[in-house]
Motif scaffolding. Structure first.
Motif, PDB file in Angstrom:
ATOM      1  N   LYS A  34      -2.148 -69.640 -21.487  1.00 17.25           N
ATOM      2  CA  LYS A  34      -1.990 -71.059 -21.797  1.00 17.25           C
ATOM      3  C   LYS A  34      -0.534 -71.497 -21.766  1.00 17.25           C
ATOM      4  N   GLN A  35       0.388 -70.577 -22.054  1.00 12.75           N
ATOM      5  CA  GLN A  35       1.802 -70.944 -22.091  1.00 12.75           C
ATOM      6  C   GLN A  35       2.364 -71.240 -20.702  1.00 12.75           C
ATOM      7  N   PHE A  36       1.613 -70.925 -19.648  1.00 15.26           N
ATOM      8  CA  PHE A  36       2.086 -71.166 -18.283  1.00 15.26           C
ATOM      9  C   PHE A  36       1.497 -72.445 -17.672  1.00 15.26           C
ATOM     10  N   GLN A  37       0.795 -73.233 -18.462  1.00 17.78           N
ATOM     11  CA  GLN A  37       0.177 -74.444 -17.922  1.00 17.78           C
ATOM     12  C   GLN A  37       1.196 -75.423 -17.357  1.00 17.78           C
ATOM     13  N   GLY A  38       2.395 -75.436 -17.899  1.00 16.91           N
ATOM     14  CA  GLY A  38       3.421 -76.365 -17.440  1.00 16.91           C
ATOM     15  C   GLY A  38       3.798 -76.183 -15.991  1.00 16.91           C
ATOM     16  N   TYR A  39       3.594 -74.978 -15.446  1.00 14.78           N
ATOM     17  CA  TYR A  39       3.944 -74.722 -14.049  1.00 14.78           C
ATOM     18  C   TYR A  39       2.909 -75.295 -13.080  1.00 14.78           C
ATOM     19  N   VAL A  53       9.227 -78.809  -5.291  1.00 12.59           N
ATOM     20  CA  VAL A  53       8.156 -79.021  -4.313  1.00 12.59           C
ATOM     21  C   VAL A  53       7.037 -78.003  -4.497  1.00 12.59           C
ATOM     22  N   TRP A  54       7.348 -76.834  -5.017  1.00  9.33           N
ATOM     23  CA  TRP A  54       6.347 -75.779  -5.180  1.00  9.33           C
ATOM     24  C   TRP A  54       5.224 -76.203  -6.130  1.00  9.33           C
ATOM     25  N   ARG A  55       5.458 -77.211  -6.948  1.00 10.12           N
ATOM     26  CA  ARG A  55       4.419 -77.666  -7.872  1.00 10.12           C
ATOM     27  C   ARG A  55       3.237 -78.297  -7.131  1.00 10.12           C
ATOM     28  N   ILE A  56       3.476 -78.782  -5.918  1.00 12.89           N
ATOM     29  CA  ILE A  56       2.366 -79.333  -5.128  1.00 12.89           C
ATOM     30  C   ILE A  56       1.322 -78.260  -4.885  1.00 12.89           C
TER      31      ILE A  56
END
Length: 345
Positions: A34-39, A53-56
């Motif tokens: 759950k702590q990685f949801q921000g990515y 851009v990698w967030r796309i």
């Protein structure tokens, strides 16, 4: 007549993998990771101001909203029919091409909202760019069979899919933007804009590799159609598509006729007529419905079978003697004869 089963994910390994990976990654981000949801979230600020851009890509890997996960899982299950009919390789090419177009349109829409200072908030996560474009062939290629009316609005077998799509698209302004971009991506792919259908294709060696690896892991083995042969081009699938459409039309026509009869006759026909409980025993002599129809015509002169109707039904794949018997029982009513043949094939 040989038919391919429509149940489950048989001959649909891409949809099976898509559904399994979406559920698995979403549950991992809800519980242990759950702590990685921000990515997996992206906004116009992170995309254009911070250059992330990698967030796309990461935003398309998992659903952070369990409601979207449930709705889209049902849609993936409904849309598996396209992979069964056209083959896994062609279906994968469609997913890749339409998702690419939808994502480009999505980025342009986010940039336009940022320029015009239109607040849309974080965009929804998950492989929505793969799901929304499939509404285009679903609307254009799947036959519309009216079943009933609710408040004067006709309801068909496709209505539940549209309702689920509207539910997912109406969650937020960002969801609406993603839905519109996905539909436009499916339309542009179908129109073959800039010959994109010939530019975006899954190479044959990748298809064979996926068949030998992921196909075996998914339990498909040699039945996974990841080669250059298109399933939809086979005679067997063409017959399946024709019989599915005929069966839906015949059932609805029979229900309409029953509603016009007297209540007693309608009740009797609903027991022996088409439907879930119509064929209780499809045994060697033709099943309960077939025997009841034969009993109804006992004592009558045998009807002269129409050779044109015989030829029409034989071309669909039924045997000549079965066609003639069904036409005699149905008194040359081709709709009823087709229903008899479908229920006892």
């Amino acid at each position: 007549m040989s038919m391919i089963a429509n149940k489950g994910f048989k001959q649909a390994p891409v949809c099976k993998f898509l559904l399994g990976s979406a559920i698995g990654s979403s549950l991992l981000l809800q519980l242990p990771l759950k702590q990685f949801q921000g990515y997996f979230i992206y906004t116009h600020t992170s995309l254009f101001d911070k250059g992330q851009v990698w967030r796309i890509l990461t935003s398309k890997l998992a659903f952070l909203d369990l409601k979207d996960l449930f709705v889209c899982s049902l849609l993936i299950y409904y849309f598996r029919v396209f992979e069964k009919r056209f083959g896994s390789r062609k279906f994968s090419s469609y997913l890749l091409g339409s998702a690419l177009v939808s994502t480009i349109l999505e980025v342009l829409a986010v940039y336009a909202c940022r320029t015009l200072e239109i607040p849309i908030g974080p965009l929804p996560t998950g492989p929505l760019c793969l799901i929304y474009p499939m509404f285009v062939p679903f609307y254009c290629d799947i036959p519309r069979v009216p079943l009933s009316h609710i408040w004067g609005v006709p309801m068909t077998g496709k209505s539940i899919s549209y309702i689920l799509g509207l539910q997912a698209a109406s969650s937020s302004p960002g969801s609406m933007v993603v839905a519109i971009c996905g539909l436009l991506g499916g339309i542009l792919w179908r129109c073959n804009l800039c010959k994109i259908q010939s530019l975006v294709k899954i190479p044959g060696f990748i298809g064979r590799f996926c068949q030998a690896t992921f196909g075996r892991l998914l339990g498909e083995g040699e039945n996974t159609h990841m080669d250059t042969t298109q399933i939809g081009a086979t005679i067997e699938i063409q017959r399946q598509e024709m019989t599915e459409r005929l069966e839906q039309q015949v059932i609805w026509q029979s229900v309409q006729q029953q509603l016009q009869q007297t209540p007693r006759a309608a009740a009797q026909n609903l027991v022996n007529g088409p439907g879930i409980f119509g064929a209780i025993n499809n045994n060697r002599d033709g099943g309960v419905r077939y025997r009841n129809l034969e009993e109804n015509v006992q004592g009558q002169e045998p009807a002269v079978v129409s050779e044109d109707q015989v030829r029409q039904l034989v071309e669909m794949g039924f045997l000549d003697n079965q066609v003639r018997n069904a036409l005699r029982v149905a008194n040359n009513d081709i709709a009823m004869a087709t229903n008899i043949l479908l229920q006892n094939s």
